[in-house]
Design a protein around this motif. Structure first.
Motif, PDB file in Angstrom:
ATOM      1  N   LEU A  16       0.899  -1.245   0.202  1.00 31.77           N
ATOM      2  CA  LEU A  16      -0.041  -0.029  -0.123  1.00 31.77           C
ATOM      3  C   LEU A  16       0.566   1.732   0.005  1.00 31.77           C
ATOM      4  N   VAL A  17       2.074   1.845   0.555  1.00 26.23           N
ATOM      5  CA  VAL A  17       3.061   2.767   0.738  1.00 26.23           C
ATOM      6  C   VAL A  17       3.716   2.717  -0.142  1.00 26.23           C
ATOM      7  N   GLN A  18       3.712   1.750  -1.201  1.00 27.63           N
ATOM      8  CA  GLN A  18       4.922   1.849  -2.504  1.00 27.63           C
ATOM      9  C   GLN A  18       4.653   3.069  -3.511  1.00 27.63           C
ATOM     10  N   GLY A  19       5.354   3.597  -3.843  1.00 27.59           N
ATOM     11  CA  GLY A  19       4.731   4.716  -5.682  1.00 27.59           C
ATOM     12  C   GLY A  19       4.499   5.625  -5.210  1.00 27.59           C
ATOM     13  N   GLN A  58      11.018   6.180   2.133  1.00 25.18           N
ATOM     14  CA  GLN A  58       9.635   6.383   1.031  1.00 25.18           C
ATOM     15  C   GLN A  58       9.287   7.421   1.430  1.00 25.18           C
ATOM     16  N   GLN A  59       9.761   8.662   0.714  1.00 26.44           N
ATOM     17  CA  GLN A  59       9.348   9.778   0.648  1.00 26.44           C
ATOM     18  C   GLN A  59       8.119  10.481   0.693  1.00 26.44           C
ATOM     19  N   ARG A  60       7.335   9.210   0.426  1.00 25.95           N
ATOM     20  CA  ARG A  60       5.431   9.543   0.402  1.00 25.95           C
ATOM     21  C   ARG A  60       5.283   8.719   1.360  1.00 25.95           C
ATOM     22  N   VAL A  61       5.490   9.237   2.611  1.00 24.13           N
ATOM     23  CA  VAL A  61       5.895   8.125   4.072  1.00 24.13           C
ATOM     24  C   VAL A  61       6.051   9.000   5.135  1.00 24.13           C
ATOM     25  N   TYR A  62       4.833   9.027   6.600  1.00 23.70           N
ATOM     26  CA  TYR A  62       4.849   8.965   6.738  1.00 23.70           C
ATOM     27  C   TYR A  62       4.537   8.305   8.410  1.00 23.70           C
ATOM     28  N   PHE A  63       5.571   7.944   9.083  1.00 26.53           N
ATOM     29  CA  PHE A  63       5.512   7.566  10.220  1.00 26.53           C
ATOM     30  C   PHE A  63       4.972   7.567  11.690  1.00 26.53           C
ATOM     31  N   ALA A  64       3.874   7.544  12.186  1.00 22.75           N
ATOM     32  CA  ALA A  64       2.917   8.704  13.413  1.00 22.75           C
ATOM     33  C   ALA A  64       3.945   7.956  14.087  1.00 22.75           C
ATOM     34  N   ASN A  65       3.834   8.600  15.292  1.00 25.78           N
ATOM     35  CA  ASN A  65       4.445   8.905  16.665  1.00 25.78           C
ATOM     36  C   ASN A  65       3.284   7.987  17.765  1.00 25.78           C
TER      37      ASN A  65
END
Length: 718
Positions: A664-667, A687-694
């Motif tokens: 889901l987080v590719q592309g 990945q540049q467009r993935v945000y890892f939440a806290n």
């Protein structure tokens, strides 16, 4: 109107002139072949346009040429570079996580009718992966050339004493083989160089269809490679080697290749060092690309050169072995001719050689060969009768072959003449391009490529059920047993005027059937979803409609054989068991694992491939295994929606947390990964467009929405 052809050549360094062949393991014969093919095709009346897509690179360590978005090759042919992944130059094994980004960009680019080609031709496994995705989504016929194959490489490396774990670490071999299977499953045409490659190497792949394969041997440029040398070029070559050789008049054993473990050059040096006959009769000349600072080489290159230096020292080969640090590409034909004038031999000891273009270059220059008995050299020898093939995994066999090949001057002359004549007759560029175009034109007349996309692109945008953005939440994880306070906050944000002004739509992803999913969703009292992606991505429904999207059903049903999947896996009861009927679907066979572990997926893939079934197993949450059609997944369903309704992928936000969510987080879609995510998602941090939440669960989703300002009129994605 002539054919419009798009070639995909993604790794290494590619430009229209002064190719840096041999610079590293990724810039070799494939690069030269693709460039020459593009030039030759552009000269044909049947072709109106040739474009080569490669990677755009911004890196001080390489030329600025590779940072140009567009570059002409010749009239009617050009290079188009796309930026994907990090800006810096990467070796091909590091490109895998970024290929979905390129596929998304290509689909966006090719949707414009003026850009749409008649054929996509993918070169090597990485381009095969991208080509398969683009072909699947846009219905453009796909031609595939592997150049070298992962299964064959693995087989030869294991036979040479390599360890599977180390091979996997160095070459990402499993990822490569999976990509090759995907490319073969989608290819309308597989172009191979030899019958052996088609009948033996490709035949090891479950998705290979021999009816889609054709042998088209590569061509040799007779303007560059010919036997007619001159004193000036011979002097230049002699000067290149003079500092190495004590008796430069001896016939050389010449090897020209990259400093790559697969090329097996240390075995050649050792065979030379152990043979008193070879050391007395010959010099050994190794042209292994250009090198400046060894610290800038990749580890494999350094290891190969260190082995060579150690062997030269062990056998005291100083004065008998040359390994120049630099040579120009335009010097290579002269090096062949110089070696032929010295009555030398061309030696190719590669562990695996799908074809061997250098063998043809040598033959066209009048230089006989001693080559590996693997793959292409056997077929070349059967047509050219210009040398010997030997088992290069046996050093005594390699040594004996070189001793025998250099022993008879009359036979050497016959081999030299045979090679020149046979290359002219069998391996010209004209013959290659004529055969190539004839195959493509014939396949176009009877192509079976799915063309659902042409119907999708014709759908009027006014009928779209979506606004300008789409939020997709997973009912089975993000919304499973949510905290009531967090649920209320999500409800308020989705119904807020700002979300309405931003024209944000809402959708659900789930592995459950539609009826069960709607029943569970009703308990949450959230706004009604505009779209449901259910049954692990195999069904799409809009709003409260009961009828699934028929275009999506038609697209994923190609080659799907549900009963055969069940039958093929029916004897694996010690590993998996079928879930209850209510969890099954028309395009989904669902199992539970008896014991979780990493070994079950390779086992299932192997069974499906052995049965020739184009299906994909997916493991989720460590216990749940779904087998889906090759063309179906949650990720592909999202791409389908983007194409179907003209919604840019960049305006779609997904959430990931569980094992199996990496797709889901590719592309290009934006993604939020919640803090309670499965460790397997840590690999997506680059990945540049993935945000890892806290924060975890729904709190993490809300944090991600705030990070992207997704429900505001002006989002970070705009």
């Amino acid at each position: 109107m002539g054919l419009k052809l798009l070639h995909l050549h993604l790794h290494g360094l590619f430009r229209s002139q002064d190719l840096e062949l041999g610079r590293d393991a990724d810039t070799g014969g494939q690069t030269l072949y693709v460039l020459e093919l593009a030039r030759s095709l552009a000269n044909r009346a049947e072709v109106s346009q040739v474009e080569v897509v490669t990677r755009l690179i911004h890196d001080r360590r390489v030329s600025l040429d590779y940072s140009k978005p567009l570059e002409p090759i010749a009239p009617g042919a050009s290079i188009r570079r796309f930026s994907f992944g990090p800006r810096r130059y990467l070796r091909k094994e590091q490109l895998w996580p970024h290929l979905d980004e390129l596929a998304d960009q290509l689909v966006r680019h090719l949707r414009v009718s003026d850009n749409r080609p008649d054929w996509i031709h993918a070169h090597y496994a990485d381009a095969g992966y991208v080509g398969a995705l683009v072909s699947r989504r846009l219905g453009i016929p796909l031609a595939y050339t592997g150049h070298s194959l992962g299964r064959e490489k693995l087989r030869r490396l294991l036979a040479a004493g390599g360890e599977h774990e180390q091979i996997e670490q160095s070459y990402s071999i499993s990822r490569r083989i999976d990509a090759e299977e995907l490319a073969l499953a989608h290819a309308d045409l597989v172009i191979t160089s030899t019958r052996q490659e088609r009948d033996e190497q490709y035949a090891r792949y479950g998705c290979f269809n021999p009816d889609h394969a054709a042998v088209v041997p590569p061509g040799v440029d007779s303007r560059r490679f010919h036997p007619h040398g001159n004193a000036e070029e011979f002097t230049e070559v002699s000067e290149l080697l003079s500092s190495f050789l004590r008796e430069p008049e001896r016939p050389p054993l010449l090897a020209i290749c990259r400093a790559d473990r697969r090329k097996n050059i240390p075995a050649l040096v050792e065979a030379f060092g152990r043979s008193a006959v070879l050391r007395q009769r010959h010099n050994l000349v190794l042209v292994l690309g250009n090198r400046d600072d060894s610290r800038q080489m990749d580890r494999q290159q350094r290891e190969v050169f260190q082995q060579i230096f150690d062997l030269v020292d062990r056998y005291d080969l100083y004065g008998s072995v040359a390994y120049p640090k630099h040579h120009r590409r335009d010097q290579v034909p002269a090096i062949y001719r110089w070696a032929a004038a010295q009555r030398g031999l061309f030696v190719n000891p590669a562990l695996t050689e799908p074809f061997g273009l250098t063998l043809l270059e040598a033959a066209a220059s009048g230089l006989p060969m001693v080559a590996t008995d693997d793959g292409g050299p056997r077929e070349i020898l059967s047509r050219c009768d210009n040398g010997l093939v030997v088992d290069v995994t046996d050093r005594e066999s390699l040594q004996d072959g070189m001793e025998r090949a250099g022993a008879d001057r009359d036979r050497w002359r016959r081999w030299s003449d045979n090679g020149v004549e046979a290359v002219s007759r069998h391996y010209s560029w004209d013959a290659h391009v004529c055969g190539y175009l004839a195959l493509m034109q014939d396949r176009l007349k009877r192509s079976s490529t799915v063309t659902v996309s042409s119907q999708l692109l014709a759908t009027p945008s006014a009928l779209s059920p979506f606004g300008s953005r789409l939020l997709l939440l997973d009912l089975d994880s993000s919304l499973d047993q949510p905290d009531l306070k967090d649920l209320q906050s999500l409800r308020q944000q989705l119904m807020a005027p700002s979300a309405q002004a931003a024209q944000t739509s809402f959708g659900i992803i789930t592995g459950r059937p539609l009826g069960v999913a709607r029943q569970r969703f009703a308990e949450l009292h959230l706004p009604d979803p505009q779209v449901w992606i259910t049954q692990a991505g195999t069904q799409i429904h809009y709003g409260d409609e009961e009828q699934a999207d028929r275009f999506w059903q038609s697209q994923i049903s190609v080659d799907w054989q549900r009963e055969c999947v069940e039958q093929t896996l029916s004897d694996l009861g010690d590993h998996i068991k079928l879930q209850k009927p209510e969890h099954q679907g028309q395009f989904k066979v669902s199992y539970l694992l008896e014991q979780p572990g990493p070994s079950v997926l390779p086992l299932i893939r192997q069974r499906l491939r052995q049965s020739g079934l184009p299906a994909r197993p997916q493991l989720r949450c460590h216990w749940f295994l779904d087998v889906l059609p090759m063309r179906a997944s949650r990720s592909e369903a999202i791409r389908f929606l983007s194409l179907r309704w003209g919604l840019p992928l960049e305006h779609i936000l997904v959430v990931a947390s569980q094992q199996g969510d990496a797709e889901l987080v590719q592309g290009l879609p934006a993604a939020v990964v919640t803090a309670d995510h499965d460790p397997c998602l840590d690999g997506c941090r680059h990945q540049q467009r993935v945000y890892f939440a806290n924060r975890s669960r729904l709190m993490g989703v809300l944090e991600g929405l705030q990070h992207y300002r997704f429900l505001n009129a002006r989002s970070r994605l705009d």
